[in-house]
Design a protein around this motif. Structure first.
Motif, mmCIF file in Angstrom:
data_model
loop_
_atom_site.group_PDB
_atom_site.id
_atom_site.type_symbol
_atom_site.label_atom_id
_atom_site.label_comp_id
_atom_site.label_asym_id
_atom_site.label_seq_id
_atom_site.Cartn_x
_atom_site.Cartn_y
_atom_site.Cartn_z
ATOM 1 N N GLY A 10 0.939 -1.257 -0.009
ATOM 2 C CA GLY A 10 0.056 -0.029 0.082
ATOM 3 C C GLY A 10 0.729 1.266 -0.033
ATOM 4 N N GLY A 12 2.567 2.647 -2.384
ATOM 5 C CA GLY A 12 2.490 3.090 -3.501
ATOM 6 C C GLY A 12 3.434 2.823 -4.856
ATOM 7 N N LYS A 13 4.056 1.724 -4.495
ATOM 8 C CA LYS A 13 4.968 1.118 -5.252
ATOM 9 C C LYS A 13 4.407 0.938 -6.805
ATOM 10 N N GLY A 14 3.236 0.563 -6.973
ATOM 11 C CA GLY A 14 2.651 -0.041 -8.258
ATOM 12 C C GLY A 14 1.998 1.258 -8.930
ATOM 13 N N THR A 15 1.558 2.211 -8.084
ATOM 14 C CA THR A 15 0.971 3.289 -8.575
ATOM 15 C C THR A 15 2.391 4.218 -9.225
ATOM 16 N N ARG A 127 -8.243 -0.342 -2.252
ATOM 17 C CA ARG A 127 -7.531 -0.387 -3.494
ATOM 18 C C ARG A 127 -8.195 -1.198 -4.623
ATOM 19 N N TYR A 137 -6.253 2.086 -8.635
ATOM 20 C CA TYR A 137 -7.178 3.286 -8.121
ATOM 21 C C TYR A 137 -7.442 3.067 -6.753
ATOM 22 N N GLN A 200 2.561 11.841 0.956
ATOM 23 C CA GLN A 200 2.061 12.869 0.090
ATOM 24 C C GLN A 200 1.051 12.521 -0.960
HETATM 25 P P1 ADP Z 1 1.755 -1.012 -3.490
HETATM 26 O O1 ADP Z 1 2.178 -1.355 -4.826
HETATM 27 O O2 ADP Z 1 3.006 -0.520 -2.821
HETATM 28 O O3 ADP Z 1 1.045 -1.971 -2.548
HETATM 29 P P2 ADP Z 1 -0.312 0.685 -4.642
HETATM 30 O O4 ADP Z 1 0.365 1.379 -5.476
HETATM 31 O O5 ADP Z 1 -1.306 -0.449 -5.276
HETATM 32 O O6 ADP Z 1 0.702 0.126 -3.569
HETATM 33 O O7 ADP Z 1 -1.165 1.703 -3.783
HETATM 34 C C1 ADP Z 1 -2.271 1.269 -2.751
HETATM 35 C C2 ADP Z 1 -3.539 2.000 -2.954
HETATM 36 O O8 ADP Z 1 -3.269 3.411 -2.499
HETATM 37 C C3 ADP Z 1 -4.144 2.131 -4.400
HETATM 38 O O9 ADP Z 1 -5.420 2.137 -4.093
HETATM 39 C C4 ADP Z 1 -3.471 3.596 -4.622
HETATM 40 O O10 ADP Z 1 -4.356 4.191 -5.613
HETATM 41 C C5 ADP Z 1 -3.399 4.410 -3.498
HETATM 42 N N1 ADP Z 1 -2.372 5.248 -3.282
HETATM 43 C C6 ADP Z 1 -1.373 5.165 -3.834
HETATM 44 N N2 ADP Z 1 -0.288 6.099 -3.642
HETATM 45 C C7 ADP Z 1 -0.992 6.942 -2.740
HETATM 46 C C8 ADP Z 1 -0.836 8.262 -2.136
HETATM 47 N N3 ADP Z 1 0.383 8.809 -2.355
HETATM 48 N N4 ADP Z 1 -1.904 8.926 -1.762
HETATM 49 C C9 ADP Z 1 -3.077 8.331 -1.439
HETATM 50 N N5 ADP Z 1 -3.492 7.074 -2.131
HETATM 51 C C10 ADP Z 1 -2.512 6.674 -2.666
#
Ligand code: ADP
Ligand code: AMP
Length: 232
Positions: A10, A12-15, A127, A137, A200
């Motif tokens: 969670g 934000g790595k994938g995002t 997520r 998303y 952030q």
């Molecule tokens: P990870 O790959 O690290 O497990 P994701 O990129 O899938 O995490 O992000 C987890 C969730 O949080 C997703 O629903 C994404 O849309 C949301 N998210 C990612 N970065 C942020 C951020 N900086 N602020 C708020 N929500 C975020």
């Protein structure tokens, strides 16, 4: 450039990886995505991984390192790698060094996304991803611009992960603290860790990561220029 995006579930790595692949010659190597594909296809690896993933445990080091090795081989040297969700243990970190050396590559940066635990639970349980391209998303923090349509590929199907429930997430976080966080000091000693405040907004996290990559390119340029001038 080869980088690790490091952080708990969670963070934000994938995002951020999805953003980077759209703007740089880089490819996201997510062992979680590879394992989910194996589970879906009912391969022997998928059958072994399924239960472990549902509980939020860690799949064996040998399996995930072999997946990464195969992807790097298929990718070729001209494309940068974004390691997402790998390495997760000290053994995997050592294996990654060996694999990279074998492919004639080296790790440039470990970008750590720092996010506090309650925020992580909130993020993971809200997520959902595009079923076609995997764009991430969130029910509150990142909805598609047009309701029900992926911003990136215009697909209209979305999915949620079975392991994105609070109980499993807490277990995945405990695994992160116990087995993944301890690999950071080794990278710190090598001077390649860069920290980003993952609390952030998404766009600011992206801007901070882009700044790290831009600084790296600036530093690399004079060396290249002097090499080429030396050749006349
Ligand atoms: P990870 O790959 O690290 O497990 P994701 O990129 O899938 O995490 O992000 C987890 C969730 O949080 C997703 O629903 C994404 O849309 C949301 N998210 C990612 N970065 C942020 C951020 N900086 N602020 C708020 N929500 C975020
Ligand atoms: P992720 O998509 O990164 O959240 O990973 C989902 C699940 O896949 C994890 O909870 C683990 O069960 C498994 N997994 C993914 N990457 C690894 C890895 N590098 N090592 C061990 N297990 C992994």
């Amino acid at each position: 450039m080869d980088i690790i995006l490091l952080g708990p579930p969670g963070a934000g790595k994938g995002t951020q990886a999805h953003h980077l692949v759209q703007h740089h010659r880089m490819r996201q190597l997510s062992t979680g995505d590879m394992l989910r594909a194996a589970v879906k296809a009912n391969t022997p690896i998928g059958l072994e991984a399924k239960g472990i993933m549902e509980r939020g445990g860690l799949v064996s080091d040998d399996i995930v390192s072999a997946l990464i090795d195969a992807e790097l081989l298929a990718m070729g040297p001209a494309t940068g790698a974004i390691f997402d969700g790998y390495p997760r243990t000290a053994v995997q970190a050592a294996e990654l060094d060996t694999i990279l050396a074998r492919h004639g590559r080296k790790l440039d940066y470990v970008i750590e996304l720092e996010v506090d635990e309650e925020t992580l639970v909130d993020r993971v349980t809200g997520r959902f991803t595009c079923a076609n391209c995997g764009e991430s998303y969130h029910d509150r923090y990142r909805l598609p611009r047009v309701a029900g349509v992926c911003d990136i590929c215009a697909a209209t199907e979305f999915k949620r992960r079975p392991d994105d429930n609070e109980e499993t997430v807490r277990h995945r976080m405990a695994e992160y603290r116990a087995k993944t966080a301890p690999i950071l000091p080794g990278y710190e000693e090598r001077g390649i860790v860069r920290r980003v405040d993952g609390m952030q907004p998404i766009s600011q996290v992206t801007a901070d990561i882009e700044q790290i990559l831009a600084n790296a390119q600036l530093r690399a340029r004079p060396a290249r220029a002097s090499r080429s001038s030396g050749q006349g």
